[in-house]
Design an enzyme around this catalytic site. Structure first.
Site, PDB file in Angstrom:
ATOM      1  N   ASP A 495      -5.642   0.804   4.547  1.00 23.57           N
ATOM      2  CA  ASP A 495      -5.532   1.216   5.948  1.00 23.57           C
ATOM      3  C   ASP A 495      -5.986   0.160   6.936  1.00 23.57           C
ATOM      4  O   ASP A 495      -5.648   0.222   8.109  1.00 23.57           O
ATOM      5  CB  ASP A 495      -6.473   2.417   6.179  1.00 23.57           C
ATOM      6  CG  ASP A 495      -5.845   3.726   5.786  1.00 23.57           C
ATOM      7  OD1 ASP A 495      -4.615   3.825   5.838  1.00 23.57           O
ATOM      8  OD2 ASP A 495      -6.598   4.646   5.432  1.00 23.57           O
TER       9      ASP A 495
HETATM   10  C1  GLC Z   1      -9.299   5.796   2.411  1.00 21.02           C
HETATM   11  C2  GLC Z   1      -8.078   6.553   2.844  1.00 21.02           C
HETATM   12  C3  GLC Z   1      -6.876   6.180   2.012  1.00 21.02           C
HETATM   13  C4  GLC Z   1      -6.706   4.683   1.970  1.00 21.02           C
HETATM   14  C5  GLC Z   1      -7.978   4.006   1.516  1.00 21.02           C
HETATM   15  C6  GLC Z   1      -7.887   2.508   1.565  1.00 21.02           C
HETATM   16  O1  GLC Z   1      -9.708   6.246   1.165  1.00 21.02           O
HETATM   17  O2  GLC Z   1      -8.285   7.940   2.733  1.00 21.02           O
HETATM   18  O3  GLC Z   1      -5.726   6.773   2.526  1.00 21.02           O
HETATM   19  O4  GLC Z   1      -5.646   4.384   1.104  1.00 21.02           O
HETATM   20  O5  GLC Z   1      -9.036   4.413   2.352  1.00 21.02           O
HETATM   21  O6  GLC Z   1      -7.805   2.008   2.856  1.00 21.02           O
END
Ligand code: GLC
Length: 804
Positions: A495
Site C-alpha cells: 500500500d
Molecule cells: C496491510 C493492508 C494490506 C496490505 C499490506 C501491505 O496489511 O491491510 O492490504 O497489502 O498492509 O501494505
C-alpha cells in the site's frame, strides 16, 4: 526472560498467568454480526454489524493498560468503616492478586483470579448467532472466613457513531440517555440509547440476580466531579448506588448486587448480559432465557461444537510440536477471525470507518477458511464481487453495513490513480480456491451486480461470477504501461509505495500470471479449450515481458517508475531488493529455473533475519513524496524494510515449489509465534497469533511485534504450511499430494475433510527424500500418480503415501 503464560493444547487454550503483559493481549468473541474483542483484563470493545456506525462499548486502546476500558466488575466487602473494593479482572483496581489466569479459548475468554480471599471464575462469550455478550461469573469464598459480598458489574457506552464520540463533545453528551426497567423478581434491565435511536435500537445490560440499586451516569459513579477514579470510584463507598437515570452525559450501566454472606467454600453464580435489540419488549423475551444457568451452559456447549466441527476439517500430526499447535488450533482460528473482521477492528485497527472491509484483504482471508467454512467463504466472495466495477477493477474497501465502497487512501492524494493495481486479481484466486474445495461449478453461473450505479442508486450491470473473473484479468491486461507491464495504480499489495501515475508493478504482473494460471486450469476443467488457449497466450506474453525487462542480474526488479527507471534494483540507493519481487515470479511460474533459484537465494542473503524475512532493503531514510507512504516509516519498520510477515509465507511457497523443504520449513519455523512464548520481552504481542509486523534488524528494537491478529499472514501461513510444505492440495479432480518437507522428517499424518469425505492421510518419508511421491494407496488399492480422486461422501478413507 519473563514468561507470561503457557499453551494448554488439551483444552485448546493459551493461559496467561501474569496480567502485566507488555501490551494488552486480546481474544475475539462473537462475529462482526455481534461481537468484538475482550482483553486479558476483561476490557471489551463490542459492536453490532459495524464498529464505526454501531459501536456499543467505549474502549480507548491508546490509554495506559491500567485504565478501565469498556467493561469491568467490582467486588466489595466491608472493612471497618469503609468498603474494600477490588476488581477480579486486575484492571482497574490493580490490587495484589494471589492467583490470576486468563484462558484464551476458542470464542471465549475465561478469567480465574483470587483477590482478598475471593476466587472469581468468569467466562465471557457470545452465544452462537446471538446479539449479546454473556459474562458468567462464579464467586467462591476461599478465605476461610464468611464474607458479605457485593458485586457491581459496570459497562461504559460509546455513542454508536464511534468517531463522533471523539470529535463532538457537545452533540454526543446531549443525546445519550439511560433508563431502568424493573423486570420480575427485583431484576433490573438498564436501557441505553442516543435520543434519535430511542424507538429503533436500544442497548441493554442486565443480570440474573436482583439488583438493589443502579447507576447510569459516569460522573455520579466515579464521584467528586470525576476526580473519583475507576481505580477507586467514590460511588462504591456508599451503601447503595444513586439510581440515577441519565438524560445526558457519559452513560454507564452499573448494577449493585448484594450476594449476601458467602460462607467459606461456598460459590455464587451471577450471569450478566450486554446486548442490543429493537425494543424493550423484544429484549424481555430474550434476556429471560439466559437467566437460566442451564441455557447458558447449553449455549456454551453449542459454541464448543461449532469449533470442534470447524477445526476437524483439517488436523495434522507432524514431528514439529509448534507447527502442530498452530495448524490444529491457532492458525485456523486466526483465519476465522480475519475473514470475519478483515482489517476493521483490533487494538491497532480501530474501526472508526476509514477502512471497513478491504477488498484484497478479505479476498485473501477467505482462502484461509476454505477447507473449514466454504459456505461462509462463498458469501464473502459474493459480497466482494458486488464492489467490483464494470471495468473489472475493484473498489479498495467498503462498509459492511451500508455496502458503500470507496477507493481507499488514493482519495487523499491529489491526482493519484483511483484504483489499486492488484485488488481485483485476488478475487480470481479466491473463487478458484472455492471451486476446487467444493466442486460447486454452478457458482460460476450465479449473477452478481457490478458496483457502478445509476442515478437512482441501482446497479447498471450484472454479470455471472465467471464474467466477473474474466473482467478482472481483462482489466489488468488492458491497463499496462511503457514496458507492457501492468500499471501500478495508486499502489499494489504494498500500500505504501505510491509512485506517479504511469508507474508499472511487477507484483501485479506476477499476480496476473497466477490468476491466468487459475483461468487456464478452470477453462480446461470446463472443457473450454478456446478460452484455455487464449489465456495461455496472455500468460506467455506477460512471462516474456517480465523476463525480457525485469531481471536485474541477481533478482527481479519490483517496479518501473513513470519515467521508466526501476525500483528494486541494484541501481537504487534505497529499496534495492523487494521480497515480493522474488517470491511471486516463482509462484506465478514466470521465473526460469536458474533465475528462480538465484532470486530466492538473494532473498536469503539480503533479506532474511532470525525473526523473519524483511520486505525490502535498504530502508528509505526520510520522507520522499515521489515514493510515498513507505518513506513515512523509519528504516526497519512496517513496509519500509520491516519484517512484514504477510510476505513471508509467499517465500515459503516459492521455496517449496522449487523443492527446497529445508528452507521452506526454516522460514516457517522462524516466524511461528508459538516459539516466541519464551521471548515475549522482545516480541511483546500475543504468542498465539501472527502479528502483521515485526521490527527488523535495521531498527534498534529488532524483534518487536505489532498489529497482532488482523493480518493476511494468517491465511497465507496456513496455505503455505498445509498446501506447500505438507502438500495436500485441493484440485478440481481431487486432492493432490505433493509434500515438500525437511528431509529429516520420517513423515506425518493429516486428517482432511474434502467434499464430504474424510481423508486419513499418512505420509512416509523413510528414505528421507523430502520431496517426491513414489506410491499412493487409497483404501488399500494403488493409484497412478499422486492425485487422490474425489472419494465417497460420508466415509473415512485411508490414504497411504510413500515418498521417494
Ligand atoms: C496491510 C493492508 C494490506 C496490505 C499490506 C501491505 O496489511 O491491510 O492490504 O497489502 O498492509 O501494505
Amino acid at each position: 526472560m519473563a514468561n507470561y503464560g503457557y499453551f494448554d493444547d488439551r483444552n485448546r487454550e493459551y493461559v496467561i498467568t501474569d496480567p502485566k503483559t507488555p501490551v494488552k493481549w486480546i481474544n475475539y468473541i462473537g462475529t462482526l454480526a455481534f461481537g468484538g474483542f475482550v482483553d486479558h483484563t476483561g476490557g471489551a470493545l463490542i459492536c453490532k454489524s459495524d464498529p464505526a456506525l454501531n459501536r456499543i462499548t467505549k474502549y480507548i486502546p491508546q490509554l495506559p493498560s491500567s485504565e478501565f476500558k469498556g467493561e469491568t466488575l467490582y467486588l466489595r466487602f466491608r472493612a471497618g468503616d469503609r468498603y474494600q473494593v477490588f476488581s477480579p479482572y486486575f484492571v482497574p483496581t490493580l490490587d495484589r492478586y494471589d492467583r490470576y489466569e486468563c484462558h484464551v479459548g476458542l470464542g471465549y475468554t475465561r478469567i480465574v483470579s483470587e483477590f482478598h480471599g475471593i476466587r472469581t471464575d468468569v467466562t465471557i462469550f457470545v452465544p452462537p448467532g446471538d446479539s449479546r455478550v454473556i459474562r458468567d461469573y462464579e464467586f467462591t469464598n476461599v478465605s476461610g472466613q464468611p464474607i458479605e459480598l457485593d458485586a457491581v458489574p459496570v459497562v461504559e457506552y460509546t455513542h454508536p457513531d464511534a468517531l463522533k464520540q471523539f470529535t463532538n463533545a457537545d452533540w454526543v453528551p446531549q443525546t445519550m440517555q439511560s433508563r431502568v426497567h424493573d423486570d420480575q423478581h427485583g431484576i433490573k434491565i438498564l436501557i441505553q440509547y442516543p435520543f434519535m435511536r430511542r424507538d429503533i435500537t436500544i442497548n441493554y445490560f442486565t443480570s440474573n440476580q436482583p439488583a438493589s440499586s443502579f447507576e447510569t451516569d459516569r460522573a455520579r459513579f466515579l464521584g467528586d466531579h470525576e476526580y473519583g477514579t475507576w481505580a477507586n470510584p467514590t460511588g462504591l463507598q456508599a451503601a447503595e448506588l444513586g439510581n440515577y437515570e441519565a438524560r445526558r452525559g457519559d452513560n454507564i450501566a452499573a448494577l449493585l448486587h448484594h450476594l449476601g454472606v458467602v460462607q467459606p467454600g461456598e460459590t455464587r453464580r451471577l450471569i450478566t448480559q450486554l446486548g442490543q435489540e429493537v425494543s424493550v419488549a423484544a429484549t424481555l423475551l430474550l434476556v429471560r432465557r439466559y437467566r437460566d444457568e442451564r441455557k447458558v451452559d447449553a449455549a456454551f456447549d453449542k459454541m464448543a461444537r461449532f469449533w470442534d466441527n470447524y477445526l476437524t476439517a483439517m488436523q495434522v500430526e507432524t514431528p514439529d510440536v509448534n507447527m502442530n499447535r498452530m495448524l490444529n488450533i491457532y492458525n485456523p482460528r486466526q483465519c476465522h477471525v480475519t475473514q470475519n473482521w478483515s482489517r476493521y477492528l483490533s487494538l491497532y485497527q480501530l474501526g472508526f470507518g476509514a477502512r471497513g472491509i478491504g477488498f484484497r484483504d478479505t479476498a485473501q482471508d477467505v482462502m484461509g477458511v476454505m477447507a473449514h467454512a466454504p459456505a461462509e467463504a462463498r458469501t464473502l466472495i459474493e459480497m466482494l464481487l458486488s464492489v467490483q466495477r464494470g471495468n473489472g477493477s475493484a473498489f479498495h474497501q467498503f462498509n459492511p453495513l451500508t455496502m458503500i465502497a470507496d477507493a481507499g487512501d488514493s482519495r487523499e492524494v491529489e491526482g493519484a490513480p483511483d484504483y489499486y493495481g492488484d485488488d481485483h486479481l485476488w478475487i480470481v484466486l479466491a473463487i478458484a480456491a472455492y471451486l476446487k474445495e467444493t466442486g460447486d461449478l454452478a457458482f460460476l453461473d450465479k449473477t452478481v451486480p457490478y458496483y457502478d450505479k445509476d442515478r437512482a442508486g441501482h446497479p447498471v450491470e450484472t454479470g455471472t461470477v465467471l464474467d466477473h473473473m474474466r473482467r478482472a484479468v481483462g482489466f489488468t491486461m488492458s491497463n499496462v504501461g511503457a514496458h507492457g507491464l501492468p500499471l501500478l495504480g495508486f499502489a499494489d499489495w504494498n500500500d505504501t509505495v505510491n509512485l506517479r501515475a504511469g508507474a508499472e508493478s511487477l507484483f501485479v504482473a506476477h499476480l496476473y500470471g497466477k490468476a491466468l494460471l487459475e483461468m487456464i486450469d478452470l477453462a480446461r476443467h470446463m472443457g473450454d479449450s478456446a478460452a484455455a488457449d487464449r489465456y495461455t497466450g496472455y500468460y506467455a506474453a506477460m512471462k516474456a515481458r517480465v523476463n525480457d525487462q525485469a531481471w536485474d542480474g541477481e533478482w527481479y526488479v519490483r517496479y518501473f517508475d513513470a519515467d521508466g527507471s526501476p525500483l528494486g534494483s541494484e541501481a537504487n540507493t534505497y529499496g534495492q531488493i523487494y521480497v515480493n519481487g522474488q517470491s511471486w515470479p516463482v509462484i506465478a511460474g514466470f521465473a526460469t529455473p536458474d533465475r528462480a533459484r538465484q532470486a530466492l537465494d538473494s532473498v536469503y542473503l539480503r533479506l532474511n533475519t532470525r525473526n523473519g524475512i524483511k520486505l525490502s532493503v535498504p530502508g528509505f531514510d526520510g520522507w520522499d513524496p515521489t515514493r510515498g507512504g513507505i518513506t513515512t516509516y523509519p528504516p526497519g519498520a512496517k513496509e519500509n524494510g520491516g519484517i512484514f510477515l504477510h510476505a513471508n509465507p509467499w517465500v515459503i511457497m516459492a521455496e517449496a515449489l522449487l523443492g527446497n523443504g529445508e528452507r521452506a520449513f526454516e522460514y516457517y519455523d522462524q516466524i511461528n509465534p508459538v516459539a516466541k512464548n519464551d521471548k515475549i520481552d522482545e516480541f511483546e504481542c500475543e504468542p498465539y497469533v501472527y502479528p502483521q509486523n515485526v521490527l527488523s534488524d535495521d531498527h534498534p528494537q529488532f524483534g518487536l511485534a505489532r498489529n497482532s491478529w488482523l493480518t493476511g499472514t494468517a491465511s497465507w501461513a496456513y496455505q503455505a504450511a498445509t498446501q506447500y510444505i505438507l502438500g495436500i492440495i485441493p484440485t478440481y479432480d481431487g486432492l493432490r499430494i505433493d509434500p515438500c518437507i525437511p528431509r529429516c522428517w520420517d513423515g506425518f499424518r493429516l486428517l482432511r475433510r474434502f467434499r464430504g469425505a474424510v481423508y486419513q492421510i499418512e505420509v512416509k518419508n523413510s528414505d528421507h527424500v523430502g520431496r517426491g511421491v513414489r506410491s499412493v494407496l487409497v483404501d488399500g488399492k494403488p493409484i497412478q500418480g499422486n492425485l487422490v480422486p474425489v472419494l465417497k461422501e460420508g466415509k473415512v478413507h485411508k490414504v497411504k503415501v510413500v515418498m521417494g
